[in-house]
Enzyme design. Sequence first.
Site, PDB file in Angstrom:
ATOM      1  N   HIS A  19       0.853  -1.207   0.000  1.00  0.00           N
ATOM      2  CA  HIS A  19       0.000   0.000   0.000  1.00  0.00           C
ATOM      3  C   HIS A  19       0.880   1.246   0.000  1.00  0.00           C
ATOM      4  CE1 HIS A  19      -3.160  -2.574   2.264  1.00  0.00           C
ATOM      5  NE2 HIS A  19      -3.635  -2.373   1.047  1.00  0.00           N
ATOM      6  N   LYS A  43     -16.508  -7.326   6.584  1.00  0.00           N
ATOM      7  CA  LYS A  43     -15.607  -8.293   7.216  1.00  0.00           C
ATOM      8  C   LYS A  43     -15.394  -7.916   8.679  1.00  0.00           C
ATOM      9  CE  LYS A  43     -13.076  -7.245   3.024  1.00  0.00           C
ATOM     10  NZ  LYS A  43     -11.854  -6.611   2.540  1.00  0.00           N
ATOM     11  N   ARG A  92      -1.849  -6.079  -8.367  1.00  0.00           N
ATOM     12  CA  ARG A  92      -0.623  -6.812  -8.079  1.00  0.00           C
ATOM     13  C   ARG A  92      -0.397  -7.921  -9.093  1.00  0.00           C
ATOM     14  NH1 ARG A  92      -2.813  -7.856  -2.205  1.00  0.00           N
ATOM     15  NH2 ARG A  92      -4.535  -8.185  -3.647  1.00  0.00           N
ATOM     16  N   SER A 130      -3.039  -7.512   2.919  1.00  0.00           N
ATOM     17  CA  SER A 130      -3.363  -7.371   4.345  1.00  0.00           C
ATOM     18  C   SER A 130      -3.848  -8.711   4.904  1.00  0.00           C
ATOM     19  CB  SER A 130      -4.457  -6.323   4.550  1.00  0.00           C
ATOM     20  OG  SER A 130      -4.033  -5.073   4.116  1.00  0.00           O
TER      21      SER A 130
HETATM   22  O1  PNS Z   1      -8.959  -2.813   0.031  1.00  0.00           O
HETATM   23  P1  PNS Z   1     -10.281  -3.356  -0.425  1.00  0.00           P
HETATM   24  O2  PNS Z   1     -10.998  -3.987   0.720  1.00  0.00           O
HETATM   25  O3  PNS Z   1     -10.147  -4.245  -1.608  1.00  0.00           O
HETATM   26  O4  PNS Z   1     -11.149  -2.073  -0.871  1.00  0.00           O
HETATM   27  C1  PNS Z   1     -12.416  -2.227  -1.439  1.00  0.00           C
HETATM   28  C2  PNS Z   1     -13.129  -0.854  -1.526  1.00  0.00           C
HETATM   29  C3  PNS Z   1     -13.165  -0.171  -0.184  1.00  0.00           C
HETATM   30  C4  PNS Z   1     -12.377   0.022  -2.508  1.00  0.00           C
HETATM   31  C5  PNS Z   1     -14.558  -1.119  -2.078  1.00  0.00           C
HETATM   32  O5  PNS Z   1     -15.153  -2.114  -1.320  1.00  0.00           O
HETATM   33  C6  PNS Z   1     -15.429   0.123  -2.056  1.00  0.00           C
HETATM   34  O6  PNS Z   1     -15.209   1.064  -2.799  1.00  0.00           O
HETATM   35  N1  PNS Z   1     -16.463   0.126  -1.180  1.00  0.00           N
HETATM   36  C7  PNS Z   1     -17.356   1.252  -1.007  1.00  0.00           C
HETATM   37  C8  PNS Z   1     -18.764   0.895  -1.425  1.00  0.00           C
HETATM   38  C9  PNS Z   1     -18.918   1.057  -2.912  1.00  0.00           C
HETATM   39  O7  PNS Z   1     -18.759   2.112  -3.479  1.00  0.00           O
HETATM   40  N2  PNS Z   1     -19.244  -0.077  -3.565  1.00  0.00           N
HETATM   41  C10 PNS Z   1     -19.365  -0.165  -4.990  1.00  0.00           C
HETATM   42  C11 PNS Z   1     -17.992  -0.371  -5.612  1.00  0.00           C
HETATM   43  S1  PNS Z   1     -18.124  -0.747  -7.288  1.00  0.00           S
END
Ligand code: PNS
Length: 164
Positions: A19, A43, A92, A130
């Site tokens: 990150h 989660k 990645r 993570s």
């Molecule tokens: O690090 P992560 O857990 O892969 O991040 C995922 C994240 C936070 C980027 C994604 O879950 C998100 O944007 N959530 C917010 C809700 C949202 O906008 N959902 C629609 C995404 S297409």
Amino acid sequence: MAEILAIYPGSFDPITNGHLDLIERGSKLFNRLIVAVLTNLEKNPLFSVSERVEMLQEATHHIPNVRVDTFSGLLVDYARQKHAQAILRGIRAFTDYEYELQMALMNRKLAPDLETVFLMPALNYTYVSSRLVREVFQLGGSVTCLVPEMVEKRLREKGAETVR
Ligand code: PNS
């Protein structure tokens, strides 16, 4: 050209060196970068939102154009509220691509003016996540060089807390 503000969203539970590598790359590409921690995680997180924010702040305090914030609800709504022009995400390996493509296209459907920019982390972090850091640490393995030193310290404290 107008100043570009990008949002780097994620759960960051906890921040890894992958990150951090991406944040450093993004901070050179964009005028300003907000690292945004999602607060409504489905989660069961290891670290609380405030712990994750503290670790991110500590890990990025040397980068002047980076700020850490939290958000809930739709990412595109948060990005609009901040007047951001871009979303930064890391890819990645090939396996990340499908999920990232789906999210990027859904976000584009919801907010056509917001661009998703993908960056690759340094090669030596391509296997770091993570989830794996948490798992390896919880099973007694070393996560040295995979997370900033203070994160390792926090993980140790967390371990001691759960044993108590
Ligand atoms: O690090 P992560 O857990 O892969 O991040 C995922 C994240 C936070 C980027 C994604 O879950 C998100 O944007 N959530 C917010 C809700 C949202 O906008 N959902 C629609 C995404 S297409």
